[in-house]
Design an enzyme around this catalytic site. Sequence first.
Site, mmCIF file in Angstrom:
data_model
loop_
_atom_site.group_PDB
_atom_site.id
_atom_site.type_symbol
_atom_site.label_atom_id
_atom_site.label_comp_id
_atom_site.label_asym_id
_atom_site.label_seq_id
_atom_site.Cartn_x
_atom_site.Cartn_y
_atom_site.Cartn_z
ATOM 1 N NE ARG A 10 32.999 20.395 67.973
ATOM 2 C CZ ARG A 10 34.149 19.835 68.102
ATOM 3 N NH1 ARG A 10 33.695 19.884 66.868
ATOM 4 N NH2 ARG A 10 35.367 20.384 68.514
ATOM 5 C CB CYS A 28 38.070 25.708 64.728
ATOM 6 S SG CYS A 28 38.211 23.824 63.335
ATOM 7 C CB CYS A 78 38.364 19.233 64.050
ATOM 8 S SG CYS A 78 36.373 18.880 63.834
ATOM 9 C CB CYS A 107 34.637 26.198 63.874
ATOM 10 S SG CYS A 107 34.478 24.641 62.703
ATOM 11 C CB CYS A 154 29.856 24.882 48.253
ATOM 12 S SG CYS A 154 31.328 23.737 48.064
ATOM 13 C CB CYS A 200 25.992 20.262 51.887
ATOM 14 S SG CYS A 200 26.729 21.676 52.205
ATOM 15 C CB CYS A 242 28.496 17.010 49.838
ATOM 16 S SG CYS A 242 30.212 17.830 49.949
HETATM 17 N N1 SAM Z 1 33.095 23.138 52.921
HETATM 18 C C1 SAM Z 1 34.096 22.671 53.877
HETATM 19 C C2 SAM Z 1 33.710 21.008 53.745
HETATM 20 O O1 SAM Z 1 33.139 20.363 53.794
HETATM 21 O O2 SAM Z 1 34.797 20.290 54.455
HETATM 22 C C3 SAM Z 1 33.254 22.736 55.727
HETATM 23 C C4 SAM Z 1 32.008 22.730 55.386
HETATM 24 S S1 SAM Z 1 30.898 20.937 56.241
HETATM 25 C C5 SAM Z 1 30.038 22.128 55.885
HETATM 26 C C6 SAM Z 1 31.001 20.784 57.561
HETATM 27 C C7 SAM Z 1 30.950 18.979 58.303
HETATM 28 O O3 SAM Z 1 29.067 19.349 58.613
HETATM 29 C C8 SAM Z 1 29.990 18.756 56.686
HETATM 30 O O4 SAM Z 1 31.906 17.641 56.666
HETATM 31 C C9 SAM Z 1 29.103 17.775 57.447
HETATM 32 O O5 SAM Z 1 30.399 16.491 57.723
HETATM 33 C C10 SAM Z 1 28.211 18.529 58.098
HETATM 34 N N2 SAM Z 1 27.626 19.047 57.837
HETATM 35 C C11 SAM Z 1 27.051 19.157 56.504
HETATM 36 N N3 SAM Z 1 25.870 19.564 56.331
HETATM 37 C C12 SAM Z 1 24.916 18.779 57.244
HETATM 38 C C13 SAM Z 1 23.748 18.375 57.744
HETATM 39 N N4 SAM Z 1 22.751 18.547 56.815
HETATM 40 N N5 SAM Z 1 23.312 17.338 58.082
HETATM 41 C C14 SAM Z 1 24.967 17.229 59.483
HETATM 42 N N6 SAM Z 1 25.741 17.646 59.621
HETATM 43 C C15 SAM Z 1 26.196 17.837 58.259
HETATM 44 C C1 DTB Z 2 31.330 19.207 61.613
HETATM 45 O O1 DTB Z 2 31.276 17.947 61.740
HETATM 46 N N1 DTB Z 2 30.191 19.587 61.730
HETATM 47 C C2 DTB Z 2 29.912 21.552 61.920
HETATM 48 C C3 DTB Z 2 31.452 21.343 61.633
HETATM 49 N N2 DTB Z 2 32.175 20.357 61.412
HETATM 50 C C4 DTB Z 2 31.624 22.895 60.708
HETATM 51 C C5 DTB Z 2 29.081 21.641 60.961
HETATM 52 C C6 DTB Z 2 27.683 21.404 60.833
HETATM 53 C C7 DTB Z 2 26.748 22.269 60.295
HETATM 54 C C8 DTB Z 2 25.469 21.196 59.808
HETATM 55 C C9 DTB Z 2 24.628 22.591 58.467
HETATM 56 C C10 DTB Z 2 24.668 23.150 58.437
HETATM 57 O O2 DTB Z 2 24.376 24.149 59.810
HETATM 58 O O3 DTB Z 2 24.193 23.644 57.241
HETATM 59 FE FE1 SF4 Z 3 30.698 22.536 49.886
HETATM 60 FE FE2 SF4 Z 3 29.245 21.666 52.151
HETATM 61 FE FE3 SF4 Z 3 30.209 20.255 50.662
HETATM 62 FE FE4 SF4 Z 3 31.569 21.344 52.637
HETATM 63 S S1 SF4 Z 3 29.698 20.176 52.652
HETATM 64 S S2 SF4 Z 3 32.346 21.342 50.130
HETATM 65 S S3 SF4 Z 3 30.078 23.460 51.827
HETATM 66 S S4 SF4 Z 3 28.851 21.372 49.368
#
Ligand code: SAM
Ligand code: DTB
Ligand code: SF4
Length: 328
Positions: free
Chosen positions: A264, A132, A192, A101, A57, A64, A61
């Site tokens: 959630r 979703c 959401c 989702c 990506c 992530c 973030c």
């Molecule tokens: N790329 C899209 C975005 O950022 O909107 C969707 C996927 S992103 C992985 C969805 C959400 O997962 C993030 O906004 C964050 O709140 C959560 N998330 C991602 N990595 C995480 C982590 N290591 N621990 C907890 N929550 C996480």
């Molecule tokens: C949200 O708030 N949490 C979910 C969903 N929306 C998409 C994702 C959690 C991701 C946790 C880290 C991972 O699995 O990579």
């Molecule tokens: Fe990309 Fe992860 Fe950020 Fe979503 S949360 S925009 S997958 S770097």
Amino acid sequence: MSADAGERHDWTRAEAEALYRAPFNDLLFQAQTVHRRHFDPNQVQMSSLLSVKTGGCPEDCAYCGQSAHHNTGLKASKLMEVQRVIEEARKAKSAGATRYCMGAAWKNPKERDLDSILAMVEGVKALGLETCMTLGKLTQHDAARLRGAGLDYYNHNIDTSERYYSEIVTTRTFGERLDTLDHVREAGIKVCCGGIVGMGEREDDRVDMLVTLANMPQHPESVPINLLIPIPGTPLEGAEPLDPLEFVRTIALARIMMPRSMVRLSAGRASMSDELQALCFFAGANSIFLGCTLLTAGNPAEDKDRALFSKLGLAPMPAEQAPARVDA
Ligand code: SAM
Ligand code: DTB
Ligand code: SF4
């Protein structure tokens, strides 16, 4: 939609902070009281997740594991075949999920991917599941097309307070997140939207994040509260763990300020004790992700969740009881 008498959109930070800091028993009693006014306290909605496009990506973030800016060792994949997504959704439905989702590690969906994405929405919806998607930034046109394919919810988190946001993500702004949320609403898709705690933010960042959500003209129908899963190779791999009781306070405040939303208990359950999860349900959480993988990280196995539900006397919430409140 007409807001009911208990629903407010004019919270001040001082009011929210006073609730957050109240004696723990007072806070939890109030949250449970609000919860019982709007929901069966022994029912929990279950969603399942699938990463339909993993890794690589362009966003940075800090939490992530899928960002191309961090060295997490995750292998990037192409967009999954539509039929495979539908197969996975079928399995999730038999396991008890009512909402599916699908997430993609994109800054935004590209025109060339939209046909497949729309076919995924149509195929998963045809199984009788709520749909979703979480695909990053959307234009008004993208949102309208997703709604046209029958998309029920769009996940797009604000993640933290506006103040702390730029310390967590530098490749986009908090305001851009809010713009996409407006497009989603205008298209008639349910929202959401929540965030992550345990990223080194202050207490007032957790409170401000919830004030932003609760003061939206319509509360998000789903509010995911994620506990940071520290992923090796990300800048937050060594973040100081949050006191679990602060996590419970965050859930309780979300419940009180957004009384009719599904709150959630999202990422981070795999590292939580049964007792902590029980406190979160008591504080008003009434939705979880079911299945042993979130997008890339681990989640409790289904048999473990079944055992927890049995110990707590919890039952899955039927799909039709989740409030549907969009005037499209
Ligand atoms: N790329 C899209 C975005 O950022 O909107 C969707 C996927 S992103 C992985 C969805 C959400 O997962 C993030 O906004 C964050 O709140 C959560 N998330 C991602 N990595 C995480 C982590 N290591 N621990 C907890 N929550 C996480
Ligand atoms: C949200 O708030 N949490 C979910 C969903 N929306 C998409 C994702 C959690 C991701 C946790 C880290 C991972 O699995 O990579
Ligand atoms: Fe990309 Fe992860 Fe950020 Fe979503 S949360 S925009 S997958 S770097």
